[in-house]
Design a protein around this motif. Structure first.
Motif, PDB file in Angstrom:
ATOM      1  N   ILE A  80       0.833  -1.203   0.000  1.00  0.00           N
ATOM      2  CA  ILE A  80       0.000   0.000   0.000  1.00  0.00           C
ATOM      3  C   ILE A  80       0.864   1.247   0.000  1.00  0.00           C
ATOM      4  O   ILE A  80       0.601   2.213  -0.724  1.00  0.00           O
ATOM      5  N   ILE A  81       1.894   1.209   0.807  1.00  0.00           N
ATOM      6  CA  ILE A  81       2.796   2.362   0.833  1.00  0.00           C
ATOM      7  C   ILE A  81       3.380   2.599  -0.546  1.00  0.00           C
ATOM      8  O   ILE A  81       3.388   3.722  -1.063  1.00  0.00           O
ATOM      9  N   LEU A  82       3.842   1.539  -1.141  1.00  0.00           N
ATOM     10  CA  LEU A  82       4.460   1.674  -2.460  1.00  0.00           C
ATOM     11  C   LEU A  82       3.453   2.167  -3.493  1.00  0.00           C
ATOM     12  O   LEU A  82       3.762   3.011  -4.326  1.00  0.00           O
ATOM     13  N   LEU A  88       1.195   9.428  -5.115  1.00  0.00           N
ATOM     14  CA  LEU A  88       1.126  10.643  -4.301  1.00  0.00           C
ATOM     15  C   LEU A  88       2.480  11.277  -4.047  1.00  0.00           C
ATOM     16  O   LEU A  88       2.561  12.439  -3.657  1.00  0.00           O
ATOM     17  N   GLY A  89       3.525  10.492  -4.207  1.00  0.00           N
ATOM     18  CA  GLY A  89       4.829  11.012  -3.827  1.00  0.00           C
ATOM     19  C   GLY A  89       5.006  11.010  -2.323  1.00  0.00           C
ATOM     20  O   GLY A  89       4.421  10.181  -1.632  1.00  0.00           O
ATOM     21  N   ASN A  90       5.755  11.951  -1.819  1.00  0.00           N
ATOM     22  CA  ASN A  90       6.080  11.971  -0.391  1.00  0.00           C
ATOM     23  C   ASN A  90       4.970  12.577   0.466  1.00  0.00           C
ATOM     24  O   ASN A  90       5.249  13.299   1.414  1.00  0.00           O
ATOM     25  N   GLN A  94      -1.002  11.606   3.658  1.00  0.00           N
ATOM     26  CA  GLN A  94      -2.040  11.054   2.786  1.00  0.00           C
ATOM     27  C   GLN A  94      -1.923   9.534   2.732  1.00  0.00           C
ATOM     28  O   GLN A  94      -2.925   8.816   2.783  1.00  0.00           O
ATOM     29  N   ILE A  95      -0.708   9.070   2.640  1.00  0.00           N
ATOM     30  CA  ILE A  95      -0.488   7.623   2.598  1.00  0.00           C
ATOM     31  C   ILE A  95      -0.935   6.995   3.913  1.00  0.00           C
ATOM     32  O   ILE A  95      -1.567   5.934   3.939  1.00  0.00           O
ATOM     33  N   ALA A  96      -0.635   7.687   4.995  1.00  0.00           N
ATOM     34  CA  ALA A  96      -0.965   7.135   6.314  1.00  0.00           C
ATOM     35  C   ALA A  96      -2.463   6.971   6.498  1.00  0.00           C
ATOM     36  O   ALA A  96      -2.916   6.109   7.251  1.00  0.00           O
TER      37      ALA A  96
END
Length: 265
Positions: A80-82, A88-90, A94-96
């Motif tokens: 999911i992170i990848l 999204l980039g860094n 948002q990733i969290a």
DNA sequence: AACCTGCTCAACCGCACGCTG
DNA sequence: GCAGCGTGCGGTTGAGCAGGT
């Protein structure tokens, strides 16, 4: 352990820096559980902490708030992170949001210590050959993945429990964290994710009502939470919360409302 | 056993943004 | 419209630890 700021650094404020002591943690936790954190700048003052508001906020978000997962990031979460990083980039926050129980800081750290190197390695090797079949690397290299599907797959994988506990080498050395998945929960429900409810909590909903004991009477939304289980680590605490509540996994993961009507109020 | 090196992760820092008066 | 303030975010740092030599 806490590296105390030299008292002469800032005589007027005398704010501590560095690692938090258990006493400070307890002060902050109990204060927020009792009063909430409507204004972070006043939290350290009211809680009797010699910290600044930002430090308190960070400590709460990254360490103290209920629902945080402290085990190693597993392969599904890694994917999911990848996936989201590729789109999204860094944007760690948002990733969290797509990884319940994980903090942006944690994801950022994981990225820099694990995934970044691996990605670079895979990219360099990609120049010479086609992509390997290893899940994360190959998926990243392929580039286009569907984040929505990834979230679904995370949920599914939680329900059946990941078998690849040691997807990361260092996981094997972390006995307690491995138990996160394998041990006591008889129905194998993962211990999640109260932070999402708390952070997005509807003020009209008393989330605590489904599981609180009768003697908790301080914070309207948070009462009967961590402080009930002072001697229990928060992962077991989460499990206890789930086991003692009427929430199910979907409630937890998708943030739907607990079925209060069945809470036996 | 002692030292070195690399890794992890908690915490800090500075900037950007949004809200309020 | 503007300034001040609070919050959130991403980048960076550094202490502690583990593994290697």
């Amino acid at each position: 352990m806490a590296k105390t700021v030299k008292s002469g650094d800032n005589p007027k404020q005398r704010q501590r820096k560095g690692f938090w002591s258990p006493e400070e943690d307890e002060k902050l936790r109990s204060f927020i559980l009792s009063h909430g954190h409507s204004c972070w700048t006043t939290v350290p003052i009211k809680a009797g902490l010699q910290r600044n508001g930002k430090s308190c906020r960070l400590r709460w978000i990254n360490y103290l708030r209920p629902g945080l997962k402290r085990n190693m990031i597993n392969a599904e979460e890694e994917e999911i992170i990848l996936t989201f990083h590729s789109s999204l980039g860094n944007k760690w926050s948002q990733i969290a949001k797509h990884l319940p129980g994980r903090t942006d800081n944690e994801i950022k750290n994981y990225w820099h210590s694990h995934l970044k190197k691996r990605l670079l390695k895979s990219q360099s090797s990609q120049n010479a050959t086609t992509v390997s079949s290893s899940s994360s690397e190959s998926l990243v290299a392929c580039g286009k993945r569907n984040p929505e599907n990834m979230v679904s797959s995370l949920v599914i994988s939680f329900q059946r429990l990941p078998e690849n506990k040691s997807s990361s080498p260092s996981q094997e050395s972390n006995d307690n964290d491995n138990n996160y998945y394998s041990s006591s929960a008889p129905d194998e429900i993962p211990r999640l994710f109260f932070s999402e409810w708390l952070s997005s909590s509807d003020p009209h909903i008393d989330y605590s009502s489904g599981f609180q004991d009768s003697h908790h009477n301080q914070a309207p939304n948070l009462e009967g939470t961590v402080s009930d289980y002072e001697d229990v680590d928060r992962f077991h605490y989460n499990e206890m919360m789930i086991n003692n509540s009427n929430w199910n996994l979907n409630d937890v993961v998708f943030g739907s409302q607990p079925q209060k009507s069945e809470a036996g109020e």
